[in-house]
Scaffold this motif. Sequence first.
Motif, PDB file in Angstrom:
ATOM      1  N   GLU A  20       0.823  -1.211   0.000  1.00  0.00           N
ATOM      2  CA  GLU A  20       0.000   0.000   0.000  1.00  0.00           C
ATOM      3  C   GLU A  20       0.856   1.259   0.000  1.00  0.00           C
ATOM      4  OE1 GLU A  20      -3.555   2.127   2.649  1.00  0.00           O
ATOM      5  OE2 GLU A  20      -2.958   0.050   3.048  1.00  0.00           O
ATOM      6  N   SER A  21       1.869   1.285   0.857  1.00  0.00           N
ATOM      7  CA  SER A  21       2.734   2.466   0.947  1.00  0.00           C
ATOM      8  C   SER A  21       3.846   2.450  -0.087  1.00  0.00           C
ATOM      9  CB  SER A  21       3.344   2.570   2.347  1.00  0.00           C
ATOM     10  OG  SER A  21       4.241   1.482   2.578  1.00  0.00           O
ATOM     11  N   GLY A  22       4.107   1.269  -0.691  1.00  0.00           N
ATOM     12  CA  GLY A  22       5.177   1.154  -1.676  1.00  0.00           C
ATOM     13  C   GLY A  22       6.548   0.981  -1.075  1.00  0.00           C
ATOM     14  N   ASP A  23       6.600   0.677   0.228  1.00  0.00           N
ATOM     15  CA  ASP A  23       7.888   0.507   0.903  1.00  0.00           C
ATOM     16  C   ASP A  23       8.424  -0.916   0.736  1.00  0.00           C
ATOM     17  OD1 ASP A  23       8.444   3.042   2.065  1.00  0.00           O
ATOM     18  OD2 ASP A  23       6.854   2.685   3.525  1.00  0.00           O
ATOM     19  N   PHE A  24       9.686  -1.010   0.343  1.00  0.00           N
ATOM     20  CA  PHE A  24      10.379  -2.292   0.237  1.00  0.00           C
ATOM     21  C   PHE A  24      11.754  -2.117   0.865  1.00  0.00           C
ATOM     22  CE2 PHE A  24       7.277  -2.173  -3.132  1.00  0.00           C
ATOM     23  CZ  PHE A  24       6.723  -3.446  -3.126  1.00  0.00           C
ATOM     24  N   GLN A  25      12.116  -3.031   1.773  1.00  0.00           N
ATOM     25  CA  GLN A  25      13.374  -2.889   2.490  1.00  0.00           C
ATOM     26  C   GLN A  25      14.090  -4.223   2.624  1.00  0.00           C
ATOM     27  OE1 GLN A  25      12.669  -1.078   6.317  1.00  0.00           O
ATOM     28  NE2 GLN A  25      11.433   0.591   5.480  1.00  0.00           N
ATOM     29  N   PHE A  26      15.407  -4.145   2.606  1.00  0.00           N
ATOM     30  CA  PHE A  26      16.259  -5.285   2.961  1.00  0.00           C
ATOM     31  C   PHE A  26      17.306  -4.711   3.906  1.00  0.00           C
ATOM     32  CE2 PHE A  26      18.172  -9.407   1.012  1.00  0.00           C
ATOM     33  CZ  PHE A  26      18.357  -9.916   2.277  1.00  0.00           C
ATOM     34  N   THR A  27      17.060  -4.822   5.204  1.00  0.00           N
ATOM     35  CA  THR A  27      17.920  -4.183   6.193  1.00  0.00           C
ATOM     36  C   THR A  27      18.806  -5.206   6.912  1.00  0.00           C
ATOM     37  OG1 THR A  27      16.134  -4.314   7.822  1.00  0.00           O
ATOM     38  CG2 THR A  27      16.337  -2.276   6.566  1.00  0.00           C
TER      39      THR A  27
ATOM     40  N   SER B 265      38.491 -13.402   0.120  1.00  0.00           N
ATOM     41  CA  SER B 265      37.291 -13.359   0.954  1.00  0.00           C
ATOM     42  C   SER B 265      36.905 -11.909   1.245  1.00  0.00           C
ATOM     43  CB  SER B 265      37.525 -14.093   2.280  1.00  0.00           C
ATOM     44  OG  SER B 265      37.774 -15.461   2.055  1.00  0.00           O
ATOM     45  N   GLY B 266      35.609 -11.699   1.450  1.00  0.00           N
ATOM     46  CA  GLY B 266      35.140 -10.356   1.750  1.00  0.00           C
ATOM     47  C   GLY B 266      33.806 -10.380   2.467  1.00  0.00           C
ATOM     48  N   THR B 267      33.458  -9.255   3.062  1.00  0.00           N
ATOM     49  CA  THR B 267      32.180  -9.108   3.759  1.00  0.00           C
ATOM     50  C   THR B 267      31.560  -7.776   3.365  1.00  0.00           C
ATOM     51  OG1 THR B 267      32.962 -10.381   5.672  1.00  0.00           O
ATOM     52  CG2 THR B 267      31.022  -8.994   5.998  1.00  0.00           C
ATOM     53  N   GLU B 268      30.284  -7.813   2.977  1.00  0.00           N
ATOM     54  CA  GLU B 268      29.560  -6.593   2.619  1.00  0.00           C
ATOM     55  C   GLU B 268      28.359  -6.442   3.544  1.00  0.00           C
ATOM     56  OE1 GLU B 268      30.366  -8.864  -0.024  1.00  0.00           O
ATOM     57  OE2 GLU B 268      32.220  -7.686  -0.078  1.00  0.00           O
ATOM     58  N   LYS B 269      28.070  -5.180   3.918  1.00  0.00           N
ATOM     59  CA  LYS B 269      26.919  -4.884   4.770  1.00  0.00           C
ATOM     60  C   LYS B 269      26.174  -3.682   4.189  1.00  0.00           C
ATOM     61  CE  LYS B 269      29.300  -6.429   8.985  1.00  0.00           C
ATOM     62  NZ  LYS B 269      29.739  -6.036  10.361  1.00  0.00           N
ATOM     63  N   ALA B 270      24.849  -3.658   4.375  1.00  0.00           N
ATOM     64  CA  ALA B 270      24.079  -2.534   3.859  1.00  0.00           C
ATOM     65  C   ALA B 270      22.651  -2.556   4.387  1.00  0.00           C
ATOM     66  CB  ALA B 270      24.051  -2.558   2.324  1.00  0.00           C
ATOM     67  N   ASN B 271      22.011  -1.399   4.343  1.00  0.00           N
ATOM     68  CA  ASN B 271      20.572  -1.262   4.555  1.00  0.00           C
ATOM     69  C   ASN B 271      19.987  -0.710   3.260  1.00  0.00           C
ATOM     70  OD1 ASN B 271      20.344  -2.089   7.315  1.00  0.00           O
ATOM     71  ND2 ASN B 271      21.172  -0.120   7.947  1.00  0.00           N
ATOM     72  N   ILE B 272      19.124  -1.478   2.623  1.00  0.00           N
ATOM     73  CA  ILE B 272      18.555  -1.088   1.330  1.00  0.00           C
ATOM     74  C   ILE B 272      17.079  -0.756   1.514  1.00  0.00           C
ATOM     75  CG2 ILE B 272      18.154  -1.791  -1.058  1.00  0.00           C
ATOM     76  CD1 ILE B 272      20.400  -3.864  -0.677  1.00  0.00           C
ATOM     77  N   LYS B 273      16.688   0.452   1.086  1.00  0.00           N
ATOM     78  CA  LYS B 273      15.295   0.869   1.219  1.00  0.00           C
ATOM     79  C   LYS B 273      14.831   1.512  -0.083  1.00  0.00           C
ATOM     80  CE  LYS B 273      15.734   1.706   6.204  1.00  0.00           C
ATOM     81  NZ  LYS B 273      15.570   2.687   7.311  1.00  0.00           N
ATOM     82  N   ALA B 274      13.636   1.134  -0.524  1.00  0.00           N
ATOM     83  CA  ALA B 274      13.085   1.697  -1.759  1.00  0.00           C
ATOM     84  C   ALA B 274      11.598   1.956  -1.572  1.00  0.00           C
ATOM     85  CB  ALA B 274      13.311   0.743  -2.926  1.00  0.00           C
ATOM     86  N   ASN B 275      11.117   2.972  -2.269  1.00  0.00           N
ATOM     87  CA  ASN B 275       9.685   3.265  -2.257  1.00  0.00           C
ATOM     88  C   ASN B 275       9.238   3.501  -3.691  1.00  0.00           C
ATOM     89  OD1 ASN B 275       7.238   5.182  -2.177  1.00  0.00           O
ATOM     90  ND2 ASN B 275       7.360   4.442  -0.076  1.00  0.00           N
TER      91      ASN B 275
END
Length: 202
Positions: A80-87, A106-116
């Motif tokens: 409904e709000s159009g919010d999509f997140q992968f935190t 070897s490596g490590t990646e971190k992130a907070n992904i937010k889209a509307n």
Amino acid sequence: GGDRAAPDIDIQINGFEVVNARLSYIDKQAGTSLRVDPLNLKTGQIALDTPVPLEAELTLFQDAMTVDAQLSGTLYANLESGDFQFTDLIIEQTVKGEGIPGGSLSGTEKANIKANTNTQRLTIDSLSSDVLGIVLGGHLKVEQFIDGPQFSVSLKSTEFNPVETADQLDITLEGADSEAFAGTSFSLEANGDTKTQLMTVK
């Protein structure tokens, strides 16, 4: 009787799990192949408008290269709000094969992904990538990602020594003075759009 309002729909699933799945793709024309074996994936309880924890691990084989990866994070979607997140996204991987200095990396990646999808804004915050002891951090923002993406990105590394990094990759920099390169770092500020295909880098 009169018209009655439609009842709210409440969907809940205890969880979703994939165990030892196998995926493969072969492009005979290009002479390449890709195989994921195994793929394991597990989620927590799935419900509308509710954060869903997710964990996955896989091994990917592509030609002479192998990637072992583990992924975890929390998914969220509100149609409904159009919010999509992968935190709280964390990806840990080890790449092995021909052409990889030292045989593996070897490596490590971190992130907070937010889209509307309504505001057409995408942000990737708390972004970090840790490879060979060099941590690259920053953020990415994209406006109007459906109609005409306009992006800005900011990245900055921790201090490192290129000579020591090369040694970790079994690469010898002839004549390089390790002390002279101590405290090296780099940063990037850039913005642009896909319509004019112009990008400004600072």
